[in-house]
Design an enzyme around this catalytic site. Structure first.
Site, PDB file in Angstrom:
ATOM      1  N   ASN A 134       7.648  32.841 -53.397  1.00 10.68           N
ATOM      2  CA  ASN A 134       8.930  32.787 -52.693  1.00 10.68           C
ATOM      3  C   ASN A 134      10.090  32.568 -53.650  1.00 10.68           C
ATOM      4  OD1 ASN A 134      10.470  32.523 -50.062  1.00 10.68           O
ATOM      5  ND2 ASN A 134      11.012  30.593 -51.053  1.00 10.68           N
ATOM      6  N   SER A 149       2.725  39.339 -35.154  1.00 15.61           N
ATOM      7  CA  SER A 149       3.354  40.169 -36.187  1.00 15.61           C
ATOM      8  C   SER A 149       2.554  41.411 -36.592  1.00 15.61           C
ATOM      9  CB  SER A 149       3.623  39.311 -37.430  1.00 15.61           C
ATOM     10  OG  SER A 149       2.399  38.855 -37.973  1.00 15.61           O
ATOM     11  N   ASP A 181      14.247  39.456 -50.086  1.00 13.40           N
ATOM     12  CA  ASP A 181      13.506  39.520 -48.808  1.00 13.40           C
ATOM     13  C   ASP A 181      14.141  38.571 -47.787  1.00 13.40           C
ATOM     14  OD1 ASP A 181      11.579  38.233 -47.005  1.00 13.40           O
ATOM     15  OD2 ASP A 181       9.912  39.040 -48.147  1.00 13.40           O
ATOM     16  N   ASN A 182      14.236  37.285 -48.124  1.00 21.38           N
ATOM     17  CA  ASN A 182      14.752  36.309 -47.161  1.00 21.38           C
ATOM     18  C   ASN A 182      16.169  36.670 -46.736  1.00 21.38           C
ATOM     19  OD1 ASN A 182      12.541  35.320 -48.611  1.00 21.38           O
ATOM     20  ND2 ASN A 182      13.100  33.187 -48.299  1.00 21.38           N
ATOM     21  N   HIS A 219       9.610  30.354 -40.149  1.00 20.41           N
ATOM     22  CA  HIS A 219       8.179  30.684 -40.163  1.00 20.41           C
ATOM     23  C   HIS A 219       7.412  30.178 -38.941  1.00 20.41           C
ATOM     24  CE1 HIS A 219       4.580  32.192 -42.078  1.00 20.41           C
ATOM     25  NE2 HIS A 219       3.965  31.108 -41.642  1.00 20.41           N
ATOM     26  N   GLN A 257       3.795  39.308 -55.575  1.00 19.00           N
ATOM     27  CA  GLN A 257       2.475  38.843 -55.103  1.00 19.00           C
ATOM     28  C   GLN A 257       1.357  39.383 -55.999  1.00 19.00           C
ATOM     29  OE1 GLN A 257       1.091  36.772 -53.209  1.00 19.00           O
ATOM     30  NE2 GLN A 257       2.442  36.288 -51.497  1.00 19.00           N
ATOM     31  N   GLU A 262       3.628  33.202 -50.226  1.00 16.80           N
ATOM     32  CA  GLU A 262       4.742  34.105 -49.958  1.00 16.80           C
ATOM     33  C   GLU A 262       6.041  33.423 -49.535  1.00 16.80           C
ATOM     34  OE1 GLU A 262       4.831  37.384 -50.197  1.00 16.80           O
ATOM     35  OE2 GLU A 262       6.399  38.071 -48.841  1.00 16.80           O
ATOM     36  N   SER A 321      -3.666  38.412 -40.101  1.00 19.01           N
ATOM     37  CA  SER A 321      -2.223  38.207 -40.036  1.00 19.01           C
ATOM     38  C   SER A 321      -1.953  36.707 -40.030  1.00 19.01           C
ATOM     39  CB  SER A 321      -1.659  38.854 -38.772  1.00 19.01           C
ATOM     40  OG  SER A 321      -0.273  39.010 -38.914  1.00 19.01           O
ATOM     41  N   ASP A 373       0.619  33.356 -46.640  1.00 20.48           N
ATOM     42  CA  ASP A 373       2.008  33.409 -46.172  1.00 20.48           C
ATOM     43  C   ASP A 373       2.177  32.311 -45.125  1.00 20.48           C
ATOM     44  OD1 ASP A 373       4.471  33.918 -45.036  1.00 20.48           O
ATOM     45  OD2 ASP A 373       4.173  36.080 -44.848  1.00 20.48           O
ATOM     46  N   HIS A 422      10.714  43.237 -42.141  1.00 22.17           N
ATOM     47  CA  HIS A 422      11.657  43.809 -43.107  1.00 22.17           C
ATOM     48  C   HIS A 422      11.255  45.238 -43.489  1.00 22.17           C
ATOM     49  CE1 HIS A 422      12.951  39.786 -43.301  1.00 22.17           C
ATOM     50  NE2 HIS A 422      12.466  39.421 -44.470  1.00 22.17           N
ATOM     51  N   CYS A 458      16.256  39.912 -43.834  1.00 19.25           N
ATOM     52  CA  CYS A 458      16.690  39.410 -42.517  1.00 19.25           C
ATOM     53  C   CYS A 458      17.987  40.066 -42.077  1.00 19.25           C
ATOM     54  CB  CYS A 458      16.853  37.891 -42.543  1.00 19.25           C
ATOM     55  SG  CYS A 458      15.268  37.030 -42.712  1.00 19.25           S
ATOM     56  N   SER A 488       9.005  41.827 -52.946  1.00 15.92           N
ATOM     57  CA  SER A 488       8.203  40.631 -52.659  1.00 15.92           C
ATOM     58  C   SER A 488       6.754  40.836 -53.084  1.00 15.92           C
ATOM     59  CB  SER A 488       8.212  40.330 -51.152  1.00 15.92           C
ATOM     60  OG  SER A 488       9.515  40.136 -50.715  1.00 15.92           O
ATOM     61  N   HIS A 502       1.318  38.725 -42.516  1.00 11.20           N
ATOM     62  CA  HIS A 502       1.659  39.679 -41.448  1.00 11.20           C
ATOM     63  C   HIS A 502       1.074  41.073 -41.708  1.00 11.20           C
ATOM     64  CE1 HIS A 502       4.523  36.576 -40.344  1.00 11.20           C
ATOM     65  NE2 HIS A 502       5.061  36.631 -41.550  1.00 11.20           N
ATOM     66  N   LYS A 516      12.249  37.651 -54.844  1.00 10.60           N
ATOM     67  CA  LYS A 516      11.699  37.455 -53.499  1.00 10.60           C
ATOM     68  C   LYS A 516      12.764  36.793 -52.620  1.00 10.60           C
ATOM     69  CE  LYS A 516       9.219  36.094 -49.903  1.00 10.60           C
ATOM     70  NZ  LYS A 516       9.802  35.330 -48.793  1.00 10.60           N
TER      71      LYS A 516
HETATM   72  P1  NAI Z   1      16.126  27.525 -47.092  1.00  5.85           P
HETATM   73  O1  NAI Z   1      15.594  26.200 -47.477  1.00  5.85           O
HETATM   74  O2  NAI Z   1      16.812  28.385 -48.098  1.00  5.85           O
HETATM   75  O3  NAI Z   1      17.131  27.388 -45.843  1.00  5.85           O
HETATM   76  C1  NAI Z   1      16.935  26.574 -44.738  1.00  5.85           C
HETATM   77  C2  NAI Z   1      18.274  25.887 -44.462  1.00  5.85           C
HETATM   78  O4  NAI Z   1      18.206  25.199 -43.205  1.00  5.85           O
HETATM   79  C3  NAI Z   1      18.653  24.857 -45.517  1.00  5.85           C
HETATM   80  O5  NAI Z   1      19.896  25.181 -46.095  1.00  5.85           O
HETATM   81  C4  NAI Z   1      18.699  23.546 -44.745  1.00  5.85           C
HETATM   82  O6  NAI Z   1      19.716  22.671 -45.206  1.00  5.85           O
HETATM   83  C5  NAI Z   1      18.970  24.013 -43.329  1.00  5.85           C
HETATM   84  N1  NAI Z   1      18.568  23.037 -42.311  1.00  5.85           N
HETATM   85  C6  NAI Z   1      17.482  22.219 -42.288  1.00  5.85           C
HETATM   86  N2  NAI Z   1      17.485  21.475 -41.185  1.00  5.85           N
HETATM   87  C7  NAI Z   1      18.589  21.815 -40.478  1.00  5.85           C
HETATM   88  C8  NAI Z   1      19.123  21.387 -39.244  1.00  5.85           C
HETATM   89  N3  NAI Z   1      18.557  20.429 -38.503  1.00  5.85           N
HETATM   90  N4  NAI Z   1      20.276  21.965 -38.800  1.00  5.85           N
HETATM   91  C9  NAI Z   1      20.892  22.920 -39.540  1.00  5.85           C
HETATM   92  N5  NAI Z   1      20.424  23.361 -40.728  1.00  5.85           N
HETATM   93  C10 NAI Z   1      19.284  22.811 -41.179  1.00  5.85           C
HETATM   94  O7  NAI Z   1      14.870  28.309 -46.484  1.00  5.85           O
HETATM   95  P2  NAI Z   1      14.792  29.911 -46.231  1.00  5.85           P
HETATM   96  O8  NAI Z   1      14.214  30.566 -47.422  1.00  5.85           O
HETATM   97  O9  NAI Z   1      16.081  30.351 -45.688  1.00  5.85           O
HETATM   98  O10 NAI Z   1      13.650  29.959 -45.114  1.00  5.85           O
HETATM   99  C11 NAI Z   1      13.857  29.451 -43.803  1.00  5.85           C
HETATM  100  C12 NAI Z   1      12.600  29.716 -42.952  1.00  5.85           C
HETATM  101  O11 NAI Z   1      12.436  31.123 -42.779  1.00  5.85           O
HETATM  102  C13 NAI Z   1      11.303  29.237 -43.572  1.00  5.85           C
HETATM  103  O12 NAI Z   1      10.449  28.774 -42.536  1.00  5.85           O
HETATM  104  C14 NAI Z   1      10.726  30.482 -44.208  1.00  5.85           C
HETATM  105  O13 NAI Z   1       9.342  30.383 -44.408  1.00  5.85           O
HETATM  106  C15 NAI Z   1      11.118  31.521 -43.191  1.00  5.85           C
HETATM  107  N6  NAI Z   1      11.212  32.913 -43.640  1.00  5.85           N
HETATM  108  C16 NAI Z   1      11.157  33.860 -42.639  1.00  5.85           C
HETATM  109  C17 NAI Z   1      11.267  35.201 -42.942  1.00  5.85           C
HETATM  110  C18 NAI Z   1      11.179  36.215 -41.861  1.00  5.85           C
HETATM  111  O14 NAI Z   1      11.083  37.407 -42.161  1.00  5.85           O
HETATM  112  N7  NAI Z   1      11.199  35.859 -40.606  1.00  5.85           N
HETATM  113  C19 NAI Z   1      11.472  35.663 -44.331  1.00  5.85           C
HETATM  114  C20 NAI Z   1      11.567  34.587 -45.299  1.00  5.85           C
HETATM  115  C21 NAI Z   1      11.453  33.271 -44.942  1.00  5.85           C
END
Ligand code: NAI
Length: 463
Positions: free
Chosen positions: A214, A81, A223-224, A334, A396, A189, A76, A128, A384, A228, A392, A53, A219
């Site tokens: 990650n 983003s 960050d996550n 993501h 990196q 990332e 990006s 990322d 963020h 958020c 984070s 991003h 991180k």
């Molecule tokens: P995580 O693996 O810690 O959490 C995801 C959760 O979703 C898990 O606990 C899992 O059991 C649950 N899950 C899976 N399928 C499900 C369903 N059908 N119904 C309900 N729950 C379900 O992963 P994390 O780190 O929380 O990342 C989640 C996403 O967010 C990833 O795609 C990651 O790349 C992205 N991300 C986005 C950020 C942003 O700024 N927008 C920052 C960091 C990560």
């Protein structure tokens, strides 16, 4: 010399520089690395293809990589983003960047291609979500005539990706194979990109070492989660200006991003429900005070629906048909495949403003869809805050140094940074928040089995 960047408006560079100067005051980890490694330039010779991003915080990361000796080209990793003033300031400083907020998918993959256009090719990737890595690896497999390719996130993206691969193959035969062989390592990332790397490694298709940034504690647990916590509600407010207090929201997924997202909505006064598939995370949600529900059973009663799972088909067309009039729907995971946006194609869309659409369902009910289902904290707001991104991105930079200077010591697998570096990243951020660290006596350290200077926890500790 021909212009080697694509940005919305280079005149935004001055504004970008002012914001970058402010960001630097909130990014102590990156500034400390410039101090520590600015003279020795451990990244000298590294030609980094970066796909992340293109925000002000990322501009600070890029300038740190350059200060440490690297050559960098950047795009990006999401079409919505980019902060155009951040792209402008980087382009104006002489680092090629290809990123425009609202670029098309065709442009997205073209820009991804351009980050590898160093005279002698790129020798490192900073990724990322894994798109830059997949571009090269899938391209190399297509070039080799192989067909058992790793599944891509959405058919729409797949179509544009393959079109770009074909175009490059025609213009530069052998490009992907040569580029793949040049890469010494990749630092990744986010959760989704890391997932792709482990899949590649399992399939024996990872041709170079990768560092999973990650899963540094500094991180994903910051960050996550705390990122958020600030940026989810920021995105919803900038998109809709809706009153949050009193609304009922459902957060799908209670991993790190889900925990931050639920806290964000709760902090704004919403009543928050959670869905989960993992019993451990479901129990955590319940004990944090959130009702754990089935989406099917609550969908017609909620005002705000947010997906955070990194999984696909979470909010399906039958859910959208059952939503309340003017329900707000968004994703912070993501990829956009968490919500079946494609199923809404034939409905009536009214664009309210950039990255905000109102969609009319057959019942007459309307849905407010944020960023067309792409990650809304970066599409509708600015992602963020700098401070948490500093943690984070310090990981990196350390990962890039490790892979560039010691990559030969690693196998073709996925690694996390050692704990002492994770602790170092945290330590670099304590002063800024006025935190004072207690020093263990040698007797105390021996009693709990740690070093006086760390590591302070065994590998299996979960924080
Ligand atoms: P995580 O693996 O810690 O959490 C995801 C959760 O979703 C898990 O606990 C899992 O059991 C649950 N899950 C899976 N399928 C499900 C369903 N059908 N119904 C309900 N729950 C379900 O992963 P994390 O780190 O929380 O990342 C989640 C996403 O967010 C990833 O795609 C990651 O790349 C992205 N991300 C986005 C950020 C942003 O700024 N927008 C920052 C960091 C990560």
């Amino acid at each position: 010399m021909t212009q080697d960047y694509i940005v919305k408006d280079i005149a935004l560079a001055d504004y970008g520089r002012k914001e970058l100067d402010i960001a630097e005051t909130e990014m102590p980890g990156l500034m400390a690395l410039r101090e520590e490694f600015g003279e020795t330039k451990p990244l000298k010779g590294a030609r980094i293809a970066g796909s992340l991003h293109m925000t002000i915080q990322t501009a600070c990361l890029i300038e740190t990589l350059v200060a440490l000796g690297a050559e960098v080209r950047w795009a990006s990793c999401n079409i919505f983003s980019t902060q155009d003033h951040a792209a402008a300031v980087i382009a104006a400083s002489g680092t090629p960047v290809f990123a425009v907020k609202g670029e098309t998918l065709e442009e997205y993959w073209d820009y991804c291609d351009k980050i590898f256009a160093f005279e002698d090719g790129a020798n490192m990737i900073l990724d990322d979500g894994g798109d830059a890595t997949m571009y090269i690896l899938i391209g190399a497999r297509v070039e080799a005539g192989e067909t058992d390719l790793i599944e891509m996130p959405t058919s729409e993206e797949e179509e544009y990706l393959f079109a770009q691969i074909k175009k490059r193959m025609k213009e530069t035969p052998g490009f992907f194979t040569k580029q793949k062989e040049l890469i010494k390592g990749v630092s990744e990332e986010t959760t989704t990109g890391v997932h792709r790397l482990y899949e590649l490694s399992k399939a024996g298709q990872l041709p170079f070492p990768a560092i999973n940034v990650n899963d540094s504690v500094t991180k994903s647990k910051f960050d996550n989660k705390y990122g958020c916590k600030e940026s989810l509600v920021d995105g919803i407010r900038r998109a809709t200006d809706v009153m949050m207090a009193g609304k009922v929201a459902v957060v799908c997924g209670y991993g790190d991003v889900g925990k931050g997202s639920a806290a964000s909505l709760q902090g704004a006064g919403a009543r928050v429900l959670v869905t989960e598939a993992d019993p451990i995370c479901a129990l955590q949600a319940a004990m944090d005070g959130f009702q754990v529900v089935l989406l099917d059973e609550v969908i017609s009663d909620v005002d705000i629906i947010i997906t955070t799972t990194g999984n696909k088909d979470i909010v399906r067309i039958e859910h959208m048909r059952a939503m309340k009039d003017m329900a707000i729907l968004g994703n912070i995971g993501h990829f956009d495949n968490e919500i079946q946006v494609a199923a809404l194609k034939n409905h009536k869309w009214t664009n309210i403003k950039e990255q905000v659409d109102m969609i009319e369902m057959p019942s007459g009910n309307r849905i407010i869809l944020l960023s067309e289902g792409r990650l809304l904290n970066l599409g509708n707001a600015t992602g963020h805050p700098s401070f948490v991104m500093s943690a984070s991105f310090t990981n990196q930079v350390l990962a890039q140094i490790e892979l560039w200077t010691k990559g030969g010591e690693y196998g073709k697998d996925v690694y996390v940074l050692p704990k002492h570096l994770d602790e170092k990243v945290a330590a670099l951020h304590l002063d800024k928040v006025g935190a004072k660290l207690t020093k263990l006596s040698p007797e105390q350290a021996a009693y709990i089995g740690v070093g006086v200077d760390g590591p302070f926890k065994p590998e299996h500790y979960r924080y």
